[in-house]
Design an enzyme around this catalytic site. Structure first.
Site, PDB file in Angstrom:
ATOM      1  N   SER A  10       3.428 -23.239 -18.101  1.00 12.01           N
ATOM      2  CA  SER A  10       2.842 -24.575 -18.111  1.00 12.01           C
ATOM      3  C   SER A  10       3.044 -25.771 -16.917  1.00 12.01           C
ATOM      4  CB  SER A  10       3.109 -25.328 -19.506  1.00 12.01           C
ATOM      5  OG  SER A  10       4.486 -25.061 -19.520  1.00 12.01           O
ATOM      6  N   HIS A  69      -2.069 -22.015 -22.069  1.00 10.20           N
ATOM      7  CA  HIS A  69      -2.924 -22.402 -20.973  1.00 10.20           C
ATOM      8  C   HIS A  69      -3.715 -21.415 -20.535  1.00 10.20           C
ATOM      9  CE1 HIS A  69      -0.738 -26.225 -20.463  1.00 10.20           C
ATOM     10  NE2 HIS A  69       0.411 -25.367 -21.153  1.00 10.20           N
ATOM     11  N   LYS A  83      -5.630 -27.740 -25.989  1.00  5.64           N
ATOM     12  CA  LYS A  83      -5.696 -27.614 -24.461  1.00  5.64           C
ATOM     13  C   LYS A  83      -7.156 -27.544 -24.261  1.00  5.64           C
ATOM     14  CE  LYS A  83      -1.045 -27.607 -23.853  1.00  5.64           C
ATOM     15  NZ  LYS A  83      -0.004 -27.010 -24.419  1.00  5.64           N
TER      16      LYS A  83
HETATM   17  C1  LIG Z   1       1.285 -27.282 -25.280  1.00  7.86           C
HETATM   18  C2  LIG Z   1       1.961 -25.972 -25.354  1.00  7.86           C
HETATM   19  C3  LIG Z   1       2.387 -25.619 -26.620  1.00  7.86           C
HETATM   20  C4  LIG Z   1       2.328 -26.629 -27.688  1.00  7.86           C
HETATM   21  O1  LIG Z   1       1.165 -26.598 -28.260  1.00  7.86           O
HETATM   22  P1  LIG Z   1       0.801 -27.802 -28.991  1.00  7.86           P
HETATM   23  O2  LIG Z   1      -0.327 -27.353 -29.791  1.00  7.86           O
HETATM   24  O3  LIG Z   1       0.473 -29.175 -27.939  1.00  7.86           O
HETATM   25  O4  LIG Z   1       2.001 -28.227 -30.020  1.00  7.86           O
HETATM   26  C5  LIG Z   1       3.096 -24.484 -26.749  1.00  7.86           C
HETATM   27  N1  LIG Z   1       3.266 -23.720 -25.480  1.00  7.86           N
HETATM   28  C6  LIG Z   1       2.915 -24.103 -24.306  1.00  7.86           C
HETATM   29  C7  LIG Z   1       2.949 -23.010 -23.257  1.00  7.86           C
HETATM   30  C8  LIG Z   1       2.280 -25.281 -24.146  1.00  7.86           C
HETATM   31  O5  LIG Z   1       1.720 -25.469 -23.099  1.00  7.86           O
END
Ligand SMILES: *Cc1c(COP(=O)(O)O)cnc(C)c1O
Length: 393
Positions: free
Chosen positions: A177, A205, A237
């Protein structure tokens, strides 16, 4: 509260350049956002396919609200499970070519669930050092032993897996991320097969981004359910909504339903949110040109950054970070970009290792080439290639 001395702790954080501040965004999430009465070009969001402000959603929310109201009233196990949840789970299963999926209210909760439910005392979890915080917390929550391997280091992953006779799990982000690079999943799958370890991948991602159809890491690396038995993806995302899912074989999903505490002991996401997520998932499936636009923006950005010697990390994904080094320099640089009307992520420890504070630039399908040209011209002005002294990566 007195012995906590929160005041002192806050002052201390401020002195170390670690105090974070929330900005109030007075517009929908899209390439142009309004912040402090100023329009900014937004290169900070994870809305990679520009679906967060999909114009079709208003109708979907209204219809679903008429049918099911707003609140879900209870957890899925009690009486909160409604048709939009079921439909979304079905569509996700089909899209990810898995038997079954289970919806979660967030990716954070899905990762806690996976690790708490599947691994336990006597097992060992082998994790990439740069895994997302939610995976790290999931490891803490499970009762298993854990060991980390240096970022994407397959020689040391092999070594870690070769030791001991415990049941083993390998846990990794697909796309990291804060770096944007991709885990070598083909090799990781091979090592999992060699040592009979169970692979868990967080595709937060990758989902919607990797692969021609946006199926994510499973498409990019051609990973069926056997090779990658525990797949986690998020809806906040590229899907531009809210929530997450775990996908895999039927008995995995059944077992999680029975045992995952962050599934059982929490209120179900509102049905209208599930319906809106589904609408965006359908948009992702129906219009692969969104994905193509994103990819075209990524290569355009990289090509012209390279021409101007702007020091990017190696990344073919929507995440394009530039390491600055120390916190204060990052804040200064970020301020200059804000003054020029550009919002990027300004990421400091502990989100990233010490001395690797960075600009986290993210691209989306709806950025125009003009938006990107302007970003590059402003990055060029910062003379980041001359910043070598502060780079410590
Ligand atoms: C954003 C993210 C999460 C968490 O997801 P949410 O739905 O925002 O709680 C988990 N793992 C990674 C790699 C992320 O970037």
């Amino acid at each position: 509260m007195k012995f906590l001395d929160l005041e002192k702790r806050l002052v201390d954080r401020k002195q170390r350049g670690l105090l974070r501040k929330r900005k109030l965004i007075n517009s929908p999430q899209q390439p142009q956002i309004i912040c402090d009465n100023k329009t900014l070009i937004n290169f900070a969001s994870n809305d990679y396919l520009s679906l967060a402000n999909n114009s079709k959603i208003a109708n979907v929310l209204q219809q679903s609200q008429q049918e099911y109201g707003f609140g879900s009233g209870a957890s899925h196990m009690i009486c909160g499970h409604q048709p939009p949840h079921k439909k979304l789970e079905k569509t996700l299963a089909k899209f990810t070519q898995r038997d079954s999926t289970l919806l979660f209210s967030s990716g954070y909760m899905a990762n806690l669930a996976i690790l708490q439910s599947l691994s336990g005392k006597g097992d060992v979890i082998v994790a990439d050092k740069l895994n997302h915080a939610s995976l790290i917390d999931g490891v803490k929550l499970s009762q298993a032993d854990s060991v980390r391997y240096p970022h994407c280091d397959m020689v040391l992953l092999d070594k870690r897996l070769s030791k001991g006779k415990q049941n083993k799990f390998v846990v990794t982000d697909s796309v990291f991320s804060m770096d944007g690079d991709i885990a070598p999943l083909k090799e990781i799958v091979r090592l999992c097969e060699k040592y009979h370890a169970i692979l868990i991948v967080d595709d937060a991602h990758g989902f919607g981004v990797l692969g021609e159809y946006g199926r994510g890491c499973i498409e990019h690396f051609d990973l069926d359910q056997k090779k990658l038995p525990v797949l986690m993806g998020t809806l906040g995302k590229a899907i531009g909504g809210y929530g997450a899912f775990v996908a895999g074989e039927k008995k995995l999903i059944k077992y999680l339903t029975q045992t995952a505490r962050s599934y059982i002991y929490t209120t179900a996401m509102p049905a209208c949110v599930a319906a809106a997520n589904l609408e965006n998932l359908k948009a992702l499936i129906k219009y692969p040109e969104r994905n193509r636009n994103l990819k075209s923006n990524i290569s355009y950005f990289r090509k012209f950054c390279n021409k101007k010697n702007i020091p990017l990390l190696e990344s073919i994904t929507a995440i394009q970070p530039i390491i600055i080094g120390d916190n204060q320099t990052l804040l200064d640089v970020n301020k200059q970009l804000l003054n020029a009307g550009i919002m990027v992520g300004a990421i400091r420890p502990p989100s990233v290792p010490n001395n690797t504070a960075r600009l986290r630039i993210t691209l989306s399908a709806m950025h125009s080439k003009g938006d990107i040209d302007y970003l590059i011209s402003q990055l060029f002005k910062l003379k980041l290639d001359k910043l070598e002294v502060n780079r410590n990566d």
